[in-house]
Design an enzyme around this catalytic site. Sequence first.
Site, short mmCIF file in Angstrom:
data_model
loop_
_atom_site.label_atom_id
_atom_site.label_comp_id
_atom_site.label_asym_id
_atom_site.label_seq_id
_atom_site.Cartn_x
_atom_site.Cartn_y
_atom_site.Cartn_z
CB ILE A 80 -0.97 0.00 1.20
CG1 ILE A 80 -1.86 -1.24 1.17
CG2 ILE A 80 -1.85 1.25 1.17
CD1 ILE A 80 -2.78 -1.39 2.38
CB ALA A 86 2.03 -2.47 9.90
CB THR A 111 -6.45 -3.44 9.42
OG1 THR A 111 -7.25 -4.51 8.94
CG2 THR A 111 -6.07 -3.74 10.87
CG ASP A 112 -11.55 -4.53 7.67
OD1 ASP A 112 -10.45 -5.12 7.78
OD2 ASP A 112 -12.38 -4.84 6.80
CD GLU A 113 -7.47 -8.76 9.30
OE1 GLU A 113 -7.17 -9.60 10.18
OE2 GLU A 113 -6.96 -8.73 8.18
CE1 TYR A 148 -1.91 -6.32 10.57
CE2 TYR A 148 -4.02 -7.33 10.04
CZ TYR A 148 -3.11 -6.28 9.88
OH TYR A 148 -3.42 -5.22 9.08
CE LYS A 165 -2.23 -1.60 11.55
NZ LYS A 165 -1.21 -0.61 11.10
NE ARG A 197 -11.51 -11.72 5.78
CZ ARG A 197 -12.14 -12.59 6.56
NH1 ARG A 197 -13.47 -12.59 6.62
NH2 ARG A 197 -11.46 -13.45 7.30
NE ARG A 227 -5.53 -16.88 8.44
CZ ARG A 227 -5.77 -15.85 7.64
NH1 ARG A 227 -6.80 -15.05 7.88
NH2 ARG A 227 -5.02 -15.63 6.58
#
Length: 351
Positions: free
Chosen positions: A11, A81, A132-134, A158, A162, A222, A288
């Site tokens: 990005i 990141a 991030t949206d996560e 992760y 964040k 997603r 996962r």
Amino acid sequence: MILVTGGAGFIGSNFILDWLAHSDEGIVNLDQLTYAGNLNNLAALRGDARHLFVRGDMGEQSLVAALLARHRPRALVHFAAESHVDRSIAAPGQFIATNIGGTFALLEAARAWWQCLPEPERADFRFLHVSTDEVYGSLGADQPAFTERSAYAPNSPYAASKAASDHLVRASFHTYGLPTLTSNCSNNYGPYQFPEKLIPLMIATALAGHALPVYGDGMQVRDWLYVGDHCAALRCILAAGHPGEVYNVGGENDMTNIDVVRTLCDLLDAAAPARASYRRQITHVADRAGHDRRYAVDAGKLRRELGWTPAEHFASGIARTVHWYLAQRAWADEIASGAYRDARWPSGGAA
């Protein structure tokens, strides 16, 4: 001039190319060149005086302080990141060190410099943190999309790292007044994405004739955001966002993972046909650990307040992406062989 961290990544490099396509305002690009940093992403800027590459660690406060003092950027855009969920599950320590410790060090260096600035430089400075949206966790099938007011509920190392970095950015604004901005984006795709992520991984694996591994039933949802649209959103946020605010950035393209893979197979069938459809290579594998079922963000605030809307629908964006990867096989081959790690910035283009 602006200072960018992580500008040799996916990005970050797209943002730099996009920025310099729209402006002559220079960029200092600070990147440590870990495994996902690739100077070949920025090959078009070799010899361009508007782009200064600096190899270094954002967590080294003395280095950041020196860059700030020397170049006096009006903004700092923070991309750097660790970002791959699978890697965070296998080895979370680096995510904690980089995403939390590195962001904290960067904030401290920026705050110390900013507090000594004269007006109007002090009022004009911005620290844009790209997240991030996560951080919001997982949605049920019928739940509304996440807004900027949604509670944080990260489910992977992760996402947790964040989320912590987001909180540090928020605290720097509310405690010290550092004029921060935060963006929380959905899944990006497009040129120069490191091929451990779903879309470039599936393209490379399909072309190699190997099985296409899809986690579980593939029904994880997603929201897909074309990286060029993300870059445009970040330019809007930096130009007109209100200090202390958070802006969700989404592509309005909710897709299941299996549908994304099938779409890629169909595009490859048309553009690079094999003996049989690439769909025959799809293979379901064990899911996962802790796999979030659905992400979706509501980007209405960004649309209403700053006038941004995505230009690409998934059909157009994914077609552009497949075309790019097919035309840039040498770029992907250098990553596969490791040769990209040998890329060097020519003298005069780095500091």
